[in-house]
Design an enzyme around this catalytic site. Sequence first.
Site, short mmCIF file in Angstrom:
data_model
loop_
_atom_site.label_atom_id
_atom_site.label_comp_id
_atom_site.label_asym_id
_atom_site.label_seq_id
_atom_site.Cartn_x
_atom_site.Cartn_y
_atom_site.Cartn_z
N GLY A 188 14.60 46.05 7.31
CA GLY A 188 15.92 46.22 8.12
C GLY A 188 17.13 47.20 7.39
O GLY A 188 16.79 47.70 6.60
N ILE A 227 19.14 46.36 5.17
CA ILE A 227 19.34 46.45 3.38
C ILE A 227 17.95 46.85 2.99
O ILE A 227 18.04 47.75 1.77
CB ILE A 227 19.52 44.83 2.97
CG1 ILE A 227 20.81 44.41 3.45
CG2 ILE A 227 19.06 44.89 1.34
CD1 ILE A 227 20.91 42.86 3.16
N GLU A 239 21.76 25.88 -4.24
CA GLU A 239 22.73 26.74 -4.87
C GLU A 239 24.18 25.98 -4.97
O GLU A 239 24.42 25.17 -3.96
CB GLU A 239 23.12 27.96 -4.03
CG GLU A 239 21.97 28.93 -4.07
CD GLU A 239 22.17 30.31 -3.34
OE1 GLU A 239 23.33 30.46 -2.91
OE2 GLU A 239 21.15 31.17 -3.06
N HIS A 241 24.32 34.60 -6.57
CA HIS A 241 24.40 34.98 -4.89
C HIS A 241 25.60 35.84 -4.77
O HIS A 241 26.67 35.64 -3.89
CB HIS A 241 24.48 33.63 -4.23
CG HIS A 241 24.28 33.78 -2.45
ND1 HIS A 241 23.77 33.02 -1.93
CD2 HIS A 241 24.37 34.82 -2.01
CE1 HIS A 241 23.33 33.60 -0.67
NE2 HIS A 241 23.85 34.63 -0.87
N ALA A 263 25.17 39.30 -4.81
CA ALA A 263 24.67 40.92 -4.30
C ALA A 263 25.68 41.52 -3.48
O ALA A 263 25.99 42.65 -3.50
CB ALA A 263 23.26 40.47 -3.58
P1 NAD Z 1 18.08 42.84 8.95
O1 NAD Z 1 18.07 41.87 10.07
O2 NAD Z 1 18.67 44.02 9.02
O3 NAD Z 1 16.68 43.21 8.34
C1 NAD Z 1 15.66 42.08 8.37
C2 NAD Z 1 14.27 42.53 8.63
O4 NAD Z 1 13.42 41.43 8.23
C3 NAD Z 1 14.11 42.98 10.16
O5 NAD Z 1 13.89 44.44 10.16
C4 NAD Z 1 12.99 41.96 10.72
O6 NAD Z 1 12.04 42.56 11.50
C5 NAD Z 1 12.33 41.56 9.15
N1 NAD Z 1 11.63 40.41 9.41
C6 NAD Z 1 11.72 39.40 10.05
N2 NAD Z 1 10.54 38.44 10.03
C7 NAD Z 1 9.98 39.19 9.03
C8 NAD Z 1 8.82 38.72 8.61
N3 NAD Z 1 7.96 37.42 8.84
N4 NAD Z 1 7.84 39.65 7.98
C9 NAD Z 1 8.42 40.66 7.73
N5 NAD Z 1 9.68 41.22 7.89
C10 NAD Z 1 10.16 40.34 8.87
O7 NAD Z 1 18.74 41.97 7.98
P2 NAD Z 1 19.47 42.69 6.63
O8 NAD Z 1 21.04 42.89 6.73
O9 NAD Z 1 18.71 43.81 6.09
O10 NAD Z 1 19.55 41.55 5.49
C11 NAD Z 1 18.29 40.95 4.88
C12 NAD Z 1 18.56 39.62 4.10
O11 NAD Z 1 19.33 39.79 3.20
C13 NAD Z 1 18.85 38.35 5.17
O12 NAD Z 1 18.16 37.15 4.68
C14 NAD Z 1 20.34 38.39 4.55
O13 NAD Z 1 20.53 36.78 4.92
C15 NAD Z 1 20.18 38.67 3.05
N6 NAD Z 1 21.40 38.83 2.59
C16 NAD Z 1 21.65 38.50 1.23
C17 NAD Z 1 22.81 38.59 0.64
C18 NAD Z 1 23.20 38.30 -0.91
O14 NAD Z 1 24.38 38.16 -1.05
N7 NAD Z 1 22.26 37.83 -1.57
C19 NAD Z 1 24.05 39.32 1.37
C20 NAD Z 1 23.69 39.66 2.67
C21 NAD Z 1 22.40 39.58 3.21
#
Ligand code: NAD
Length: 320
Positions: free
Chosen positions: A154, A156, A267, A286, A288
């Site tokens: 997706g 990120i 956490e 946490h 990022a």
């Molecule tokens: P996004 O919705 O753009 O991308 C997620 C992708 O995962 C989608 O393309 C979806 O099709 C895919 N997906 C779903 N289930 C799947 C599976 N079983 N196997 C493979 N792919 C699968 O989300 P994003 O904005 O890229 O965020 C990704 C992650 O990062 C989320 O979990 C979000 O919570 C996390 N995040 C973490 C922080 C942090 O501070 N660490 C901050 C923001 C987001």
Amino acid sequence: MNYTVMYWNRATGDVYEVIRSQMPTGWRLVTLEGETQEEWRAQLRQADFLLVADWPVTAEDLDAAPKLTMVQHQGVGHERIDKAALKARGIPLALCPAGTTVGVAEHTMLLILAVYKRLVAADTKLREGTWLQWGLRSTSHELAGKTLGLVGFGRIAQAVAQRAHAFEARILYHDPYLTERPLAASAWNAVAVPLPELLRQSDIVSLHVPTTGETRRFMSTSKFEQMKPSAILINTSRGAVVDEPALIKALEARIIAGAGLDVFEQEPIRPDSPLLKMDNVVLTPHIAAGTVDALRQKMHSVFANLQRFARGEPIHDQVV
Ligand code: NAD
């Protein structure tokens, strides 16, 4: 009209200042006073809008907020928000991908490089008086030429692919929910592969999926066993995506070589977690997406969305 926005999360005074700096004139930010859930819920009574970072929003919270018309998340991970309760009350929920993507993608690169270059060991030992100019050489690695496997492709993961491409890594991804090859995949030479192939070939496995029924404890013993013994795991997505006891065993038994983790099953991390004693892992709390640049950008987007709602216009990134 002037609205009251309740910040449904604990933060620090300097963070509240950044939030206020992006608010429309005349709007009011209410920050949490007191120490108990009862005191916090009592303050919900004033809220026209709820601004959420990582706290849960429950049906009981919503019942305590009679004026509430919209919930705006400042990030994207909405698994702790009771969406059925929002739907039942006709209250929309919107996310804010702005700001998150770059911060998390940069942090992913940071963790890869920190694990690969033994940054924490080098810095800690230097401060203790040990000059490891040679001591880390046989366990330090370059990213160029390595294979990076992105689980989920997706927002990120695509931003990570862009950055890793510049570092001359080879990029694989696995995302069964994409209906077509994203443009980013062509731009950064990223190749879609089945998951077993990704686990088998990658030097770095980096997780970028949301927490769902399917992804909960997704990285299990059997998945670690499919990885190379020299491979490292990077998790900047959600702690629930990794079976943490299985990861600890895999690291202890050298089934995999290292890990870079920003998120954990619990956490803050449990103080007795064996991860805290491992020198082949790099841990961050946490953070990022936690830059001031991201916060400013997020607050700009968040208030633009709330203003859209207030004007009766369609809101962006609505999930309920
Ligand atoms: P996004 O919705 O753009 O991308 C997620 C992708 O995962 C989608 O393309 C979806 O099709 C895919 N997906 C779903 N289930 C799947 C599976 N079983 N196997 C493979 N792919 C699968 O989300 P994003 O904005 O890229 O965020 C990704 C992650 O990062 C989320 O979990 C979000 O919570 C996390 N995040 C973490 C922080 C942090 O501070 N660490 C901050 C923001 C987001």
